[in-house]
Design an enzyme around this catalytic site. Sequence first.
Site, PDB file in Angstrom:
ATOM      1  N   HIS A 177       1.238  -0.950   0.111  1.00 32.44           N
ATOM      2  CA  HIS A 177      -0.245  -0.007   0.263  1.00 32.44           C
ATOM      3  C   HIS A 177       1.150   1.132  -0.117  1.00 32.44           C
ATOM      4  CE1 HIS A 177      -3.673  -2.281   0.230  1.00 32.44           C
ATOM      5  NE2 HIS A 177      -3.464  -2.871   1.791  1.00 32.44           N
ATOM      6  N   HIS A 234      -5.976  -7.014  -0.374  1.00 33.79           N
ATOM      7  CA  HIS A 234      -6.526  -5.568  -1.182  1.00 33.79           C
ATOM      8  C   HIS A 234      -5.642  -5.274  -2.674  1.00 33.79           C
ATOM      9  CE1 HIS A 234      -7.051  -6.276   3.571  1.00 33.79           C
ATOM     10  NE2 HIS A 234      -8.140  -5.526   3.610  1.00 33.79           N
ATOM     11  N   ASP A 260      -2.557 -10.799  -2.527  1.00 35.17           N
ATOM     12  CA  ASP A 260      -3.418 -10.329  -0.384  1.00 35.17           C
ATOM     13  C   ASP A 260      -4.389  -9.505  -1.507  1.00 35.17           C
ATOM     14  OD1 ASP A 260      -2.056  -8.141   1.693  1.00 35.17           O
ATOM     15  OD2 ASP A 260      -4.431  -7.632   0.700  1.00 35.17           O
ATOM     16  N   ASP A 272      -5.030 -12.650   3.510  1.00 39.06           N
ATOM     17  CA  ASP A 272      -5.495 -11.908   4.616  1.00 39.06           C
ATOM     18  C   ASP A 272      -6.935 -12.908   3.633  1.00 39.06           C
ATOM     19  OD1 ASP A 272      -4.854 -10.584   2.474  1.00 39.06           O
ATOM     20  OD2 ASP A 272      -4.600  -8.763   3.545  1.00 39.06           O
TER      21      ASP A 272
HETATM   22 ZN   LIG Z   1      -4.179  -7.206   2.747  1.00 42.11          ZN
END
Ligand SMILES: [Zn+2]
Length: 351
Positions: free
Chosen positions: A164, A203, A201, A289
């Site tokens: 991120h 996200h 991931d 995740d």
């Molecule tokens: Zn994540």
Amino acid sequence: MLTVYSEKQLLHHPPKEMVIGRFIDYRETPSRAETIIKAIRDRNVGDVVAPVDRGLAPILAVHTEKYVSYFQTAYEKWIEIGGNPDGVFPDTFAVRLSQIYQDISDGGAGGRPGFFSYDMTAIIAKDTYTAAYEAAQVATTGAEILASEKRRAVFALCRPPGHHSSEDLAGGYCFFNNAGIAAEHLIKHHGFGNVVILDIDYHHGNGTQAIFYKRRNPMYASIHGDPDYPYFWGRAEETGEGEGKGANVNVPLPIGTGDDEYLAALDALIANHIVPYGIQALVVSLGVDTFGGDPVGSFNLTSACFERIGERLARIGVPTLFVMEGGYAVSEIGTNVTNVLLAFERAAGSQ
Ligand SMILES: [Zn+2]
């Protein structure tokens, strides 16, 4: 499979974060990495080595000098102005893309956190810089060993995660973009063309996408939950710009996605984009995740599915660096990560 790991990464430990308006215990805990390294040893994944310190050069190949120098002194300056010793929390964001704003990158400790971050989760606590610096060295060392020793695969057990963070913004528990740093090392120091950063991931890796959006090499490809954090990035329409047009591939999947739909999406991404790109090396942003029991992600993958993912990644058939990203179901994180790695090894060995 060789693992690169450093206990210095455990030093980063902010106590609290804000989630939907409430302070809760920080979910990106040191116990995540401790559980993974224990599983690596218990399940005999392979040797574990410490990173080699290559200084700031690999970090500055991806991040700006202003951002790095801010990060180096952010905590100390925060304490000087009487900031909460738990960590640096920005209170005002520069919202740089849409407004006229003042460059206060060299300014006061009150405003700078909001200039160099886009949310309140990348909390800089006392030893955060040390841990993030170490994670970048773990990633770089993994890339170096993969290339110089011509290994099939290496696991860089990085913490804090990185996908991120962009060249000069922290966010989503991330400070230095470990996968981006590793990919850049493979390209600049080992001459790899056609590197793919495959982000599995839960996200979207908005930081990695931002860093490489206008470049053809590396390609960035991501499968992620939508709608969900980081909210404003990760649409299929985001395909890159200029030379990078077509080298950014987003595959958003709905909340609740299970094993079959996920694996079908991964197969299609590999067959339709990653193989036709002419991939020469793979950097996997390995988040688990996507697991059904994860308190942060909202997919529904089983632990067995992580083995299927590992097999598919092996079948791509190129040198592969795994870089640890997210995964917050701490009791299962060791099993899920090693399921990917062990299944990869088995499948790679039988090729
Ligand atoms: Zn994540």
